[in-house]
Scaffold this motif. Structure first.
Motif, PDB file in Angstrom:
ATOM      1  N   THR A 241       0.854  -1.179   0.000  1.00 37.48           N
ATOM      2  CA  THR A 241       0.000   0.000   0.000  1.00 37.48           C
ATOM      3  C   THR A 241       0.892   1.232   0.000  1.00 37.48           C
ATOM      4  OG1 THR A 241      -1.878   1.056   1.099  1.00 37.48           O
ATOM      5  CG2 THR A 241      -0.148   0.174   2.521  1.00 37.48           C
ATOM      6  N   THR A 242       0.307   2.409  -0.007  1.00 38.25           N
ATOM      7  CA  THR A 242       1.093   3.635  -0.078  1.00 38.25           C
ATOM      8  C   THR A 242       1.562   4.048   1.308  1.00 38.25           C
ATOM      9  OG1 THR A 242      -0.811   5.090   0.222  1.00 38.25           O
ATOM     10  CG2 THR A 242      -0.314   4.370  -2.043  1.00 38.25           C
ATOM     11  N   ALA A 245      -1.172   5.912   3.103  1.00 35.12           N
ATOM     12  CA  ALA A 245      -2.166   5.024   3.709  1.00 35.12           C
ATOM     13  C   ALA A 245      -1.626   4.413   5.000  1.00 35.12           C
ATOM     14  CB  ALA A 245      -2.562   3.921   2.728  1.00 35.12           C
ATOM     15  N   GLU A 249      -3.107   4.634   8.760  1.00 36.15           N
ATOM     16  CA  GLU A 249      -3.424   3.379   9.444  1.00 36.15           C
ATOM     17  C   GLU A 249      -2.795   3.311  10.832  1.00 36.15           C
ATOM     18  OE1 GLU A 249      -2.587  -1.428   8.861  1.00 36.15           O
ATOM     19  OE2 GLU A 249      -2.475  -0.080   7.123  1.00 36.15           O
ATOM     20  N   GLN A 255       2.160  11.768   6.221  1.00 32.78           N
ATOM     21  CA  GLN A 255       3.242  10.973   5.657  1.00 32.78           C
ATOM     22  C   GLN A 255       4.613  11.509   6.071  1.00 32.78           C
ATOM     23  OE1 GLN A 255       2.873  10.079   1.477  1.00 32.78           O
ATOM     24  NE2 GLN A 255       5.038   9.556   1.260  1.00 32.78           N
TER      25      GLN A 255
END
Length: 283
Positions: A241-242, A245, A249, A255
């Motif tokens: 996944t990125t 994300a 999570e 980020q």
């Protein structure tokens, strides 16, 4: 012996190295204090250097072969014949060998290490200590006795008996900190530490003092290590996944926050950290 408790041995070869790794299911009575127990041997054509990431555990290396090198923050190598104990840290560690290593790796929970070794874990935080310096006289020379055993099951039996004996001898009250650690783990490191102290009826200062003795680091740093541990496991075994994300999570602000945390713990970019995960020894 229970057939479900026999050692499982896997052998592999890659990049000029040959590995043998042995694992066995832990007895129920040790699972609250032991995160992992494995035997290993490696033969490589060339010297090897690995970067180990910090995790919420105290690592015990019991060596049968030539002592590996453990590099400090300046890159200066030290060797600990027979093995060493590495306390909780907020930074990576580099280890190396000249082509061969063999031994047992025991990953203890911080509270497990506090009970097994009987010293305040603040004395181990951010440090690597010779194993014999922490063992009672009756247990010194553990590496030599383990090396003389005929197989991995006999070695695991000896290590498990040592842990069980030390836990039985411990007289320290750890229930309060154990409850707090379970809350931190259950939330994957996202628990509010101030609220945790209030629920216990403690001041933040008193909770920090308890954690420094029983765990080695303040609860906020333990929570960060727990979150990083969950992220590492997700990167190793979860679906792709990125980074954005993953930040959402695992409760990072964004980020950029996740990137700073990974860089601080590993010294490399998130992409490089992901690539190094397959080479971790202390996992």
């Amino acid at each position: 012996m229970d057939p479900h408790r026999r050692a499982r041995v896997t052998r592999s070869e890659a990049g000029g190295s040959r590995w043998e790794v042995a694992t066995r299911e832990l007895p129920a009575g040790l699972r609250a204090h032991v995160r992992g127990l494995l035997g290993y041997s490696e033969a490589a054509a060339l010297p090897c250097l690995r970067r180990e990431f910090p995790l919420p555990q105290v690592v015990v290396i019991i060596e049968f072969g030539p002592p590996i090198r453990v590099h400090d923050g300046d890159g200066t190598p030290s060797r600990y014949a027979g093995g060493f104990v590495a306390g909780l840290n907020d930074c990576w560690t580099e280890t190396g060998h000249d082509g061969a290593q063999a031994g047992i790796q025991l990953n203890l929970t911080p509270l497990g290490a506090r009970l097994v070794f009987g010293v305040a874990l603040s004395e181990l935080a951010g440090r690597v200590v010779h194993l014999d310096d922490l063992l009672p006289r009756a247990h010194r020379g553990l590496a030599e006795r383990l090396a003389a055993r005929p197989d991995w099951d006999d070695r695991f039996d000896m290590v498990e008996s040592f842990i069980a004996a030390r836990l039985a001898e411990a007289r320290l009250e750890v229930g309060t900190v154990a409850w707090a650690c379970r809350r931190i783990e259950a939330s994957a490191g996202a628990v509010d530490i101030g609220r945790l102290a209030s629920e216990l009826g403690y001041s933040g200062k008193h909770l920090i003092a308890l954690f420094r003795d029983r765990v080695g680091v303040p609860p906020k740093l333990l929570a960060r290590l727990v979150r990083f541990d969950h992220l590492v496991r997700r990167l190793k075994w979860g679906p792709q996944t990125t980074w954005a994300a993953l930040a959402a999570e695992f409760g990072f602000a964004d980020q950029a926050h996740l990137t700073r945390e990974i860089r601080g713990f590993t010294g490399v970019t998130p992409t490089d950290a992901r690539a190094l995960l397959g080479d971790l020894t202390f996992g």
